[in-house]
Design an enzyme around this catalytic site. Structure first.
Site, short mmCIF file in Angstrom:
data_model
loop_
_atom_site.label_atom_id
_atom_site.label_comp_id
_atom_site.label_asym_id
_atom_site.label_seq_id
_atom_site.Cartn_x
_atom_site.Cartn_y
_atom_site.Cartn_z
N THR A 178 0.73 -1.26 0.00
CA THR A 178 0.00 0.00 0.00
C THR A 178 0.78 1.34 0.00
O THR A 178 1.79 1.45 0.69
CB THR A 178 -0.87 -0.04 1.28
OG1 THR A 178 -1.53 -1.30 1.31
CG2 THR A 178 -1.88 1.06 1.32
N THR A 193 -1.14 1.44 6.44
CA THR A 193 -0.57 0.35 5.64
C THR A 193 -0.28 -0.81 6.58
O THR A 193 -0.09 -0.60 7.78
CB THR A 193 0.71 0.81 4.92
OG1 THR A 193 1.43 -0.33 4.45
CG2 THR A 193 1.67 1.58 5.83
N GLY A 194 -0.24 -2.03 6.05
CA GLY A 194 0.06 -3.17 6.90
C GLY A 194 -0.96 -4.28 6.71
O GLY A 194 -1.63 -4.33 5.67
N HIS A 195 -1.09 -5.14 7.70
CA HIS A 195 -1.95 -6.32 7.57
C HIS A 195 -3.43 -5.90 7.60
O HIS A 195 -3.98 -5.57 8.66
CB HIS A 195 -1.64 -7.30 8.70
CG HIS A 195 -2.43 -8.56 8.61
ND1 HIS A 195 -2.94 -9.20 9.71
CD2 HIS A 195 -2.83 -9.28 7.53
CE1 HIS A 195 -3.61 -10.28 9.32
NE2 HIS A 195 -3.56 -10.34 8.00
N ARG A 234 -11.19 -10.65 -2.39
CA ARG A 234 -10.82 -10.16 -1.05
C ARG A 234 -10.64 -8.64 -1.09
O ARG A 234 -10.00 -8.09 -1.97
CB ARG A 234 -9.51 -10.83 -0.62
CG ARG A 234 -8.97 -10.37 0.75
CD ARG A 234 -7.91 -9.30 0.63
NE ARG A 234 -7.25 -9.01 1.90
CZ ARG A 234 -6.42 -8.01 2.08
NH1 ARG A 234 -6.14 -7.18 1.09
NH2 ARG A 234 -5.84 -7.80 3.24
N VAL A 235 -11.23 -7.98 -0.12
CA VAL A 235 -11.03 -6.54 0.02
C VAL A 235 -10.30 -6.31 1.33
O VAL A 235 -10.67 -6.87 2.36
CB VAL A 235 -12.38 -5.79 0.02
CG1 VAL A 235 -12.17 -4.30 0.27
CG2 VAL A 235 -13.09 -5.98 -1.32
N GLY A 236 -9.25 -5.50 1.28
CA GLY A 236 -8.48 -5.21 2.49
C GLY A 236 -8.97 -3.96 3.18
O GLY A 236 -10.07 -3.46 2.94
N1 GLY Z 1 -2.97 -3.03 3.73
C1 GLY Z 1 -3.29 -3.55 2.48
C2 GLY Z 1 -4.07 -4.77 2.50
O1 GLY Z 1 -3.98 -5.57 3.43
O2 GLY Z 1 -4.82 -4.98 1.57
#
Ligand code: GLY
Length: 314
Positions: A171, A222-224, A199-201
């Protein structure tokens, strides 16, 4: 009141391999400078964050637009959001295909529809209707993205496994405050390698991947993604600031909370309504850069804080 403008950008958290380190640093510096030139010329924070993120999307060093990672089918599905802190106007797109600059499209959703978020086929249909250029998927795909995807296929590495090891990059995003004291934010991503189709983050979700409100400030994360969504990270930072914490303390407390509560790591950039800013992360690296008062500050590794003088007419 005439506010001193500030922009902060990030090029994503995680490990950032050494062969991407230099291009990531250069990439965030260029994006911050371009965004700031808009602010220095009296442009709005919304224009500045859109322009900065567009530059990051066009740079193959980053997981957004060109350079995005591939899903389980080896395809590119992109997410993005943009938000205006003046009136809480927001536009977002998720799971879109064949569009080079999702952030620009998110702004169009914000300005030309009665909705906040368009997703998948419907979003692409709208893009066609308003004649947003459709580009072939292969133009968005880099050699690095293919290599990473092939590794996943070969070793049948799950997305869960990915976060037990270390993802390479993530990201992009930007936050800014303009001379009229308006704050804005934008975030854009290809998500995570080998993600399930559809999948949507966190990135396109209001309050998770980004939030902006002139009452407090603006954040891009940004990140998980699955962890960021659980703690609505962007809004959490602003809640902490509303309790009186500085942007840096609020960012650190929110990232710590995410680590302790759901074992998730990440990073974020934040600017407050008074122009105080921070770039913080709990991953190994995060490329970031800011410009204020004709000083460009940037970093990649924890604790890094390089500075260069720049020369805008303010
Ligand atoms: N931070 C981006 C995602 O997990 O999609």
């Amino acid at each position: 009141m005439h506010m001193k403008p500030v922009i902060v950008v990030h090029g994503g958290a995680w490990a950032i391999p050494d062969d991407l380190a230099e291009s990531s640093k250069i990439g965030v510096k260029c994006a911050a400078m371009s965004g700031f030139s808009i602010l220095a010329n009296g442009g709005s924070s919304l224009q500045a964050v859109e322009a900065a993120v567009q530059i990051l999307e066009d740079n193959i060093a980053f997981d957004a637009g060109h350079g995005a990672v591939l899903n389980a089918d080896g395809d590119v599905e992109l997410d993005a959001i943009i938000m205006d802190g003046k009136n809480l106007a927001v536009g977002s797109v998720s799971c879109i295909k064949n569009i080079a600059n999702p952030v620009k499209f998110a702004r169009t959703v914000m300005e030309q529809t009665p909705h906040i978020m368009l997703t998948g086929i419907g979003a692409n249909k709208f893009a066609e209707k308003i004649k947003i250029e459709k580009i072939p998927t292969k133009e968005l795909v880099t050699e690095n993205a293919v290599k990473e995807w092939e590794q996943y296929q070969k070793y049948k590495q799950s997305v869960k496994g990915l976060f037990n090891t270390e993802k390479t990059h993530d990201t992009v995003g930007a936050v800014a405050i303009d001379s009229k004291s308006n704050v804005s934010c934008a975030t854009s991503t290809g998500g995570i390698t080998n993600k399930m189709v559809g999948r949507v983050g966190d990135s396109p979700l209001i309050g998770s991947g980004a939030y902006a409100d002139n009452f407090t400030g603006a954040v891009s994360t940004t990140g998980h993604g699955e962890s960021i969504m659980k703690v609505t990270l962007a809004r959490q930072v602003l809640f902490n600031m509303e309790k009186g914490e500085s942007p840096q303390i609020a960012a650190d407390h929110s990232l710590e909370y995410m680590k302790n509560k759901v074992h998730g790591r990440g990073g974020l950039i934040v600017v407050s309504k008074s122009g105080e800013w921070a770039a913080r992360f709990t991953t190994r690296r995060m490329a970031w850069a800011s410009v204020e008062n004709n000083i460009l500050t940037y970093g990649l590794n924890p604790g890094e804080n390089f500075q260069e003088n720049v020369h805008f007419k303010l």
